[in-house]
Write an enzyme that holds these catalytic residues in place. Structure first.
Site, mmCIF file in Angstrom:
data_model
loop_
_atom_site.group_PDB
_atom_site.id
_atom_site.type_symbol
_atom_site.label_atom_id
_atom_site.label_comp_id
_atom_site.label_asym_id
_atom_site.label_seq_id
_atom_site.Cartn_x
_atom_site.Cartn_y
_atom_site.Cartn_z
ATOM 1 C CE LYS A 138 80.706 14.483 -10.447
ATOM 2 N NZ LYS A 138 80.307 13.666 -11.568
ATOM 3 C CE1 TYR B 5 89.149 13.093 21.647
ATOM 4 C CE2 TYR B 5 88.588 14.249 23.664
ATOM 5 C CZ TYR B 5 89.405 14.080 22.566
ATOM 6 O OH TYR B 5 90.469 14.904 22.411
HETATM 7 C C1 LIG Z 1 79.495 14.885 -15.133
HETATM 8 C C2 LIG Z 1 80.919 15.095 -14.910
HETATM 9 O O1 LIG Z 1 81.525 14.432 -14.095
HETATM 10 C C3 LIG Z 1 81.609 16.103 -15.696
HETATM 11 O O2 LIG Z 1 80.989 16.733 -16.538
HETATM 12 O O3 LIG Z 1 82.813 16.285 -15.463
HETATM 13 MG MG LIG Z 2 83.518 15.059 -13.806
#
Ligand SMILES: CC(=O)C(=O)O
Ligand SMILES: [Mg+2]
Ligand SMILES: NC(=O)C1=CN([C@@H]2O[C@H](COP(=O)(O)OP(=O)(O)OC[C@H]3O[C@@H](n4cnc5c(N)ncnc54)[C@H](O)[C@@H]3O)[C@@H](O)[C@H]2O)C=CC1
Length: 477
Positions: A169, A114
């Site tokens: 994700k 920092y």
């Molecule tokens: C797997 C995916 O990205 C969906 O079903 O929207």
């Molecule tokens: Mg998707």
């Protein structure tokens, strides 16, 4: 074949049993009759009269959970203390966190990470912006951006409700490919505002993964961002899905001994995923491909408000077939569902050509459940993880971004997508291929490495790579 989804549909019932009134066998049999399997038993406390136990119960369907709890509640001598849904427990407080790479133990550490020392690093980047790749998280970080408008097959459920998917994700990016991904759900569904916002946040990221943005806005958003940003922008529902679908189809066609040129293909749901999947199949040689949406088959003799459909109809359906899904599916060799759940019945599948290939990919509920037709199809695939042959973009996006980040690609082009599809398909050998194994598992550790290698090669060959990365075994970014 019905599979128990231990993760998706299991609950933990904490119950108190009066041991003089009821025995455990009666509890187990009530649960079994209501559609549950006891997969674990933990004794929490016990004395002469009372025992408290946690029963982990799996059901074939989430709907059965209520019935199971009711069945236990109705037993004489049993009281339920608590029911926890393991999926909700896993989501408490979110699924990811940011952790520092080095500890800050003293003033010297503090002034390095920092102020004041950090200023020297800032100035170096200001003088030479490309240094952001070596001196910040940019080189290994992807933004997973959604507006919540087409979340899985759940529809327009908004940005807050989209977060669990985007966090998921992000977990997959990290676990499978070492990519740091950040979920960003926007409180706007306005095309221009989404483009402006993503451009404004882009300096921190080495790539943008667009997710669950409904069509047709998603096409314009992706096109404009690709033109206006120098980092790869990839709409996962379009291209990730298309890559994995094509990989699965390569192997399914080998099994039934048909060629893509000579098959009749029906794609249901001409949205983000449906358009991209159709495009990859057309470029792979498909000639008789028919798109179907809510109002039936898309045909070039009709006029559509949606310009994407007009363009699509002009490039597909060469025999100008009209009618509903149930009509056009007749004699089809391949069905590809990217619409919504429960649109087909066994009777519809029976009207398909010999050795039908059915990829019912709507999430979370496919167009038809495998258990209804698996005895009459040659190959069946869904987007779900609780059945064999999961055709899901998760097989593509981690390896694709690993490659794109490592070679600092300016975009993800068609050659890179085809390379990824071939890499996924060929990770199953001729000997391994069966009707239940046309697509590798997400946990097959060869997949990301193989995609990475082939996609980097394609990026270098097509001139979109800004750097030759180190060997494929190094996925540290
Ligand atoms: C797997 C995916 O990205 C969906 O079903 O929207
Ligand atoms: Mg998707
Ligand atoms: N397995 C996988 O990897 C993936 C699966 N999907 C699934 O595919 C589906 C579509 O996703 P997106 O393309 O992102 O959404 P989208 O909203 O862009 O497209 C959905 C399309 O399906 C059409 N549709 C809805 N009901 C229909 C019906 N009864 N008959 C025919 N068409 C109908 C809509 O009009 C729309 O054109 C979702 O269920 C999603 O979960 C999407 C991406 C990846």
């Amino acid at each position: 074949m019905i599979q128990r989804n231990l993760d998706g549909n299991s609950i933990i019932i904490r119950l108190e049993m009066k041991t003089k009134t009821i025995n455990f066998g009666e509890v187990a049999s009530a649960i079994s009759q209501a559609g549950g399997d006891i997969v674990a038993i933990d004794v929490i406390s016990t004395n002469q009269d009372i025992t408290v136990r946690d029963l982990t119960v799996a059901a074939a369907h989430a709907d059965d959970n209520k019935k199971i709890v009711e069945a236990v509640r109705n037993l004489n001598g049993v009281s339920i203390i608590n029911v926890s849904d393991r999926t909700f427990l896993l989501h408490l407080g979110g699924k990811i966190e940011i952790a520092p790479k080095t500890p800050i133990n003293n003033r010297e550490d503090l002034s390095r990470v920092y102020t004041p020392d950090v200023a020297r690093v800032c100035n170096a980047i200001a003088e030479e912006p490309q240094k952001a790749y070596s001196l910040t998280i940019k080189r290994n970080t992807v933004a997973v951006v959604s507006d919540g408008s087409a979340v899985l097959g759940l529809g327009n459920i908004g940005p807050r409700a989209a977060m669990p998917v985007m966090e998921g994700k992000a977990m997959l990016f990290k676990q499978l490919a070492g990519v740091d991904a950040f979920p960003i759900c926007l409180e706007t569904q306005d095309t221009e505002e989404i483009i402006r916002t993503i451009k404004a946040i882009s300096p921190a990221f080495g790539g943008i993964n667009l997710e669950d943005i409904s069509s047709p806005r998603c096409f314009e958003i992706e096109r404009r961002l690709n033109e206006e940003l120098d980092i790869p922008v990839f709409h996962d529902d379009q291209h990730g899905t298309a890559v994995v679908l094509y990989a699965g189809l390569i192997n399914a066609l080998k099994l039934v001994g048909k060629s893509i040129e000579n098959t009749k293909i029906v794609v249901c749901g001409i949205g983000a995923a449906g358009v991209a999947c159709s495009n990859i199949l057309l470029s792979a040689g498909a000639r008789n491909l028919i798109g179907v949406d809510r109002e039936g088959a898309l045909v070039k003799t009709e006029t559509y408000d949606n310009p994407i459909w007009q363009d699509y109809a002009g490039r597909t359906n060469p025999h100008l077939q009209t009618g509903s899904l149930h009509e056009v599916i007749k004699d089809a060799d391949i069905f590809i569902g990217l619409s919504r759940g429960n649109l087909l019945t066994r009777e519809h599948i029976k009207t398909m050509a010999k050795d039908p290939i059915v990829f019912a990919m709507a999430n979370p509920v496919p167009e038809i459940m495998p258990s209804e037709v698996e005895d009459i199809v040659a190959v069946m695939a869904t987007g779900r993880s609780d059945y064999p042959n999961q055709i899901n973009n998760v097989l593509c996006f981690p390896g694709m971004f690993r490659a794109a980040l490592d070679c600092r690609a300016i975009e993800i082009n068609e050659a890179m997508k085809l390379a990824a599809a071939t890499a996924i398909a060929s990770s199953i050998s001729d000997e391994e291929r069966t009707k239940y194994y046309i697509i590798p598992s997400v946990f097959n550790d060869r997949v990301v490495k193989s995609i990475r290698e082939k996609v980097v090669e394609a990026a270098l060959q097509t001139g979109v790579a800004r750097r030759v990365p180190r060997k494929s075994s190094d996925i540290s970014g």
